[in-house]
Design a protein around this motif. Structure first.
Motif, mmCIF file in Angstrom:
data_model
loop_
_atom_site.group_PDB
_atom_site.id
_atom_site.type_symbol
_atom_site.label_atom_id
_atom_site.label_comp_id
_atom_site.label_asym_id
_atom_site.label_seq_id
_atom_site.Cartn_x
_atom_site.Cartn_y
_atom_site.Cartn_z
ATOM 1 N N GLY A 1 0.676 -1.184 -0.074
ATOM 2 C CA GLY A 1 0.011 0.012 -0.050
ATOM 3 C C GLY A 1 0.938 1.393 -0.065
ATOM 4 N N TYR A 2 2.120 1.024 -0.070
ATOM 5 C CA TYR A 2 3.024 2.417 -0.262
ATOM 6 C C TYR A 2 2.698 3.088 -1.458
ATOM 7 C CZ TYR A 2 5.448 0.491 3.829
ATOM 8 O OH TYR A 2 5.904 0.250 5.007
ATOM 9 N N ARG A 3 2.888 4.565 -1.554
ATOM 10 C CA ARG A 3 2.728 5.124 -2.726
ATOM 11 C C ARG A 3 3.680 6.320 -2.710
ATOM 12 N NH1 ARG A 3 0.245 1.767 -4.115
ATOM 13 N NH2 ARG A 3 -1.902 1.506 -4.288
ATOM 14 N N THR A 4 4.016 6.843 -3.947
ATOM 15 C CA THR A 4 5.091 7.830 -3.945
ATOM 16 C C THR A 4 4.516 9.167 -3.470
ATOM 17 O OG1 THR A 4 4.193 8.432 -6.234
ATOM 18 C CG2 THR A 4 5.653 6.776 -6.410
ATOM 19 N N LYS A 5 5.478 10.141 -3.518
ATOM 20 C CA LYS A 5 5.267 11.410 -2.802
ATOM 21 C C LYS A 5 3.814 12.029 -3.875
ATOM 22 C CE LYS A 5 8.898 14.099 -5.429
ATOM 23 N NZ LYS A 5 9.690 14.825 -4.987
ATOM 24 N N LYS A 6 3.569 11.644 -4.942
ATOM 25 C CA LYS A 6 2.611 12.043 -5.572
ATOM 26 C C LYS A 6 1.462 11.290 -5.367
ATOM 27 C CE LYS A 6 5.223 14.470 -8.977
ATOM 28 N NZ LYS A 6 5.662 14.790 -10.512
ATOM 29 N N GLY A 7 1.456 10.359 -4.493
ATOM 30 C CA GLY A 7 0.309 9.210 -4.130
ATOM 31 C C GLY A 7 -0.080 8.409 -5.333
ATOM 32 N N LYS A 8 1.013 7.988 -6.192
ATOM 33 C CA LYS A 8 0.766 7.117 -7.284
ATOM 34 C C LYS A 8 1.534 5.732 -6.589
ATOM 35 C CE LYS A 8 0.497 10.490 -10.860
ATOM 36 N NZ LYS A 8 0.718 10.716 -12.336
ATOM 37 N N PRO A 9 1.179 4.590 -7.653
ATOM 38 C CA PRO A 9 1.912 3.383 -7.212
ATOM 39 C C PRO A 9 3.349 3.515 -7.641
ATOM 40 C CG PRO A 9 -0.055 3.054 -8.393
ATOM 41 C CD PRO A 9 0.167 4.397 -8.161
#
Length: 87
Positions: free
Chosen positions: A8-16
């Protein structure tokens, strides 16, 4: 990267996470404690070397410089191997 996305981690932009986001993390000198000003952005492609300001130990390092350089060297070697592909 698959494991990060499964958890469930995401990048700083909220993307996979993708190959590109992992690449950007591995290239980021900030993790060695360096803070870099005026390096330019992907948006404006401004890379004026004399305007770049680097401050060592400006932020807490989470990896040491030797490991960072080792990773950069390995990534460069891998990049050269990929371009030598022939069909």
């Amino acid at each position: 990267m698959d494991e990060l996305n499964l958890r469930g981690y995401r990048t700083k932009k909220g993307k996979p996470f993708s190959k590109n986001s992992i690449y950007e993390i591995l290239k980021n000198e900030k993790y060695t404690g360096k803070y870099i000003f005026n390096k330019g952005t992907k948006k404006n492609h401004r890379m004026v070397k004399e305007d770049i300001i680097v401050i060592d130990n400006a932020i807490p390092a989470i990896i040491d410089e030797d490991l960072f350089r080792e990773v950069q060297k390995k990534m460069e070697e891998n990049k050269r191997q990929q371009t030598s592909y022939t069909a």
